[in-house]
Design an enzyme around this catalytic site. Structure first.
Site, mmCIF file in Angstrom:
data_model
loop_
_atom_site.group_PDB
_atom_site.id
_atom_site.type_symbol
_atom_site.label_atom_id
_atom_site.label_comp_id
_atom_site.label_asym_id
_atom_site.label_seq_id
_atom_site.Cartn_x
_atom_site.Cartn_y
_atom_site.Cartn_z
ATOM 1 N N ASP A 98 -17.831 15.508 51.598
ATOM 2 C CA ASP A 98 -16.446 15.421 52.060
ATOM 3 C C ASP A 98 -16.285 14.776 53.438
ATOM 4 O OD1 ASP A 98 -17.506 17.397 53.716
ATOM 5 O OD2 ASP A 98 -16.590 19.036 52.596
ATOM 6 N N GLU A 120 -21.458 17.303 44.576
ATOM 7 C CA GLU A 120 -20.833 18.460 45.222
ATOM 8 C C GLU A 120 -19.312 18.342 45.144
ATOM 9 O OE1 GLU A 120 -22.412 20.909 48.929
ATOM 10 O OE2 GLU A 120 -20.800 19.567 49.557
ATOM 11 N N GLU A 134 -12.123 17.441 56.186
ATOM 12 C CA GLU A 134 -12.943 17.407 54.981
ATOM 13 C C GLU A 134 -12.194 17.814 53.718
ATOM 14 O OE1 GLU A 134 -15.740 17.819 58.463
ATOM 15 O OE2 GLU A 134 -13.850 18.771 57.864
ATOM 16 N N HIS A 215 -19.956 24.171 64.776
ATOM 17 C CA HIS A 215 -19.550 22.811 65.111
ATOM 18 C C HIS A 215 -18.190 22.418 64.543
ATOM 19 C CE1 HIS A 215 -21.105 22.296 61.013
ATOM 20 N NE2 HIS A 215 -20.326 21.233 60.956
ATOM 21 N N ARG A 217 -14.526 21.378 63.693
ATOM 22 C CA ARG A 217 -13.425 20.895 64.509
ATOM 23 C C ARG A 217 -12.321 21.937 64.639
ATOM 24 N NH1 ARG A 217 -12.987 15.089 65.055
ATOM 25 N NH2 ARG A 217 -14.688 14.013 63.983
ATOM 26 N N HIS A 247 -24.743 22.093 68.894
ATOM 27 C CA HIS A 247 -24.276 20.784 68.448
ATOM 28 C C HIS A 247 -24.028 19.873 69.646
ATOM 29 C CE1 HIS A 247 -21.785 17.814 66.284
ATOM 30 N NE2 HIS A 247 -22.350 18.280 65.193
#
Length: 374
Positions: A98, A120, A134, A215, A217, A247
């Site tokens: 994604d 996936e 995503e 990590h 967003r 990260h």
């Protein structure tokens, strides 16, 4: 007769991990001509996986620049991948998951009426902003992919509810389990591949190790602050230690360094290559994460996962009991972590739950589907 020409496109470390078992099979199978294109959406972390998996891309777009916006990245990926497609003229394009690379790669293929295989496929959180961007990326690809390789029946059912043609939807399992089995065997054969954690193992030998990754967003800002505060509070216990590969994003690093640097039982370390990350999963008692892949990988090694997000596109783990949603509220993270630390029955219930994400043969199933799909 020449084999089917397959162009596999990816750009990030998680995509590389989940696709290298399939690329290995495609390379060895006379039914295919295999070609690989990387966007290098994650440069350094991607290269680590390519190196350990022995994959040399035919095309490397090296797209990332400092401060690049999502629309700039998407535009550069779309046009760059388009040029590769015009040169290679594949029969199928394979994308996984994604990311922005997935969206651009699939869209460039669609513009040329090239069939897309989505590995996936069918993961859905139900919230277009979690995970962001995503969730919209994978929903978009789901509208026009020709072959949907769903990791679980739950994912397949999500696609069918969206009126995807049933004949194009197949439950294959998740290739991340194939990858994890491969890399753990590599570590068994060559322990030096993951020897970089030996000093921390020795340092924390008398404590239960909690692995951390963060990590997302959507967690930047207040969410990261909550995660950092929870870890600081838990670190006041004498019986635990944290290993936290931080990260590279400054939205993560600034918060974690400010809150956690200098604590004796918190190791803030650089991002790990794939063998070392597999080793971290193996030596951890619990995993705290906002990652998607860890929700699949850790249960394969019997490690409970506390998911520091409000929603997950992998509800199978929650339903099976291998994962629990805890959000980013510090109080909740502390409470749920201490429940697993202090209640052996609660820990055992999660550690022994069946992992719903695969049996290690997913790549072969996808390979066979690509050979026979019309």
């Amino acid at each position: 007769m020449d084999g089917r020409r397959i162009l596999t496109i990816f750009g990030t470390r998680p995509e590389a991990i989940k696709l290298f078992p399939l690329i290995h099979l495609l390379d060895r199978d006379d039914r295919f001509e295999s070609c690989v294109c990387v966007s290098a959406q994650h440069r350094g972390m991607l290269d680590q996986v390519l190196d350990i998996a022995g994959i040399e891309p035919h095309h490397d777009l090296d797209l990332m620049t400092d401060g690049q916006s999502l629309d700039e990245l998407t535009a550069r990926a779309l046009t760059g991948i388009g040029r590769v497609l015009d040169r290679e003229k594949p029969d199928w394009v394979v994308v996984q998951g994604d990311t922005t690379t997935v969206l651009a790669g699939a869209l460039a293929a669609y513009y040329r009426k090239i069939a897309v295989c989505h590995v996936e496929a069918g993961l859905r959180s139900g919230d277009i902003y979690q995970p962001w961007p995503e969730e919209v990326n994978r929903r978009t690809v789901g509208t026009f992919a020709k072959l949907h390789c769903a990791p679980t029946q739950t994912s397949a059912d999500a696609l069918l509810r969206e009126n995807i043609a049933p004949a194009s939807v197949h439950v294959t399992g998740n290739t991340v389990i194939d990858a994890l089995k491969w890399v753990t065997q590599q570590i068994d054969d060559r322990p030096e591949l993951a020897a970089g954690l030996s000093d921390l193992e020795q340092r924390f030998a008398a404590k239960r190790i909690i692995g951390v990754t963060s990590h997302r967003r959507e967690n930047f800002g207040e969410g990261m602050q909550g995660i950092a505060k929870a870890i600081r509070r838990l670190a006041s216990r004498g019986d635990v230690a944290f290993i936290f590969p931080v990260h590279l994003n400054p939205n993560v690093r600034a918060v974690m360094n400010a809150e956690l640097e200098g604590l004796d039982n918190v190791a803030l370390i650089e991002p790990l290559d794939y063998p070392h990350f597999a080793k971290l999963l193996d030596i951890s008692h619990i995993m705290l994460t906002d990652s998607g892949g860890v929700q699949e990988e850790a249960p394969a090694l019997g490690k409970p996962v506390l998911v520091m997000r409000e929603t997950t596109e992998r509800p199978e783990g929650v339903a099976a009991g291998t994962a629990r949603l805890v959000g980013t509220d510090a109080e909740t993270i502390v409470r749920e972590t201490e429940r697993l630390l202090d209640d052996p029955a609660a820990y055992a219930a999660m550690a022994r739950a069946h992992n719903p994400f695969g049996d290690g043969n997913s790549a072969q199933r996808i390979c066979d589907l690509l050979a026979h799909a019309s």
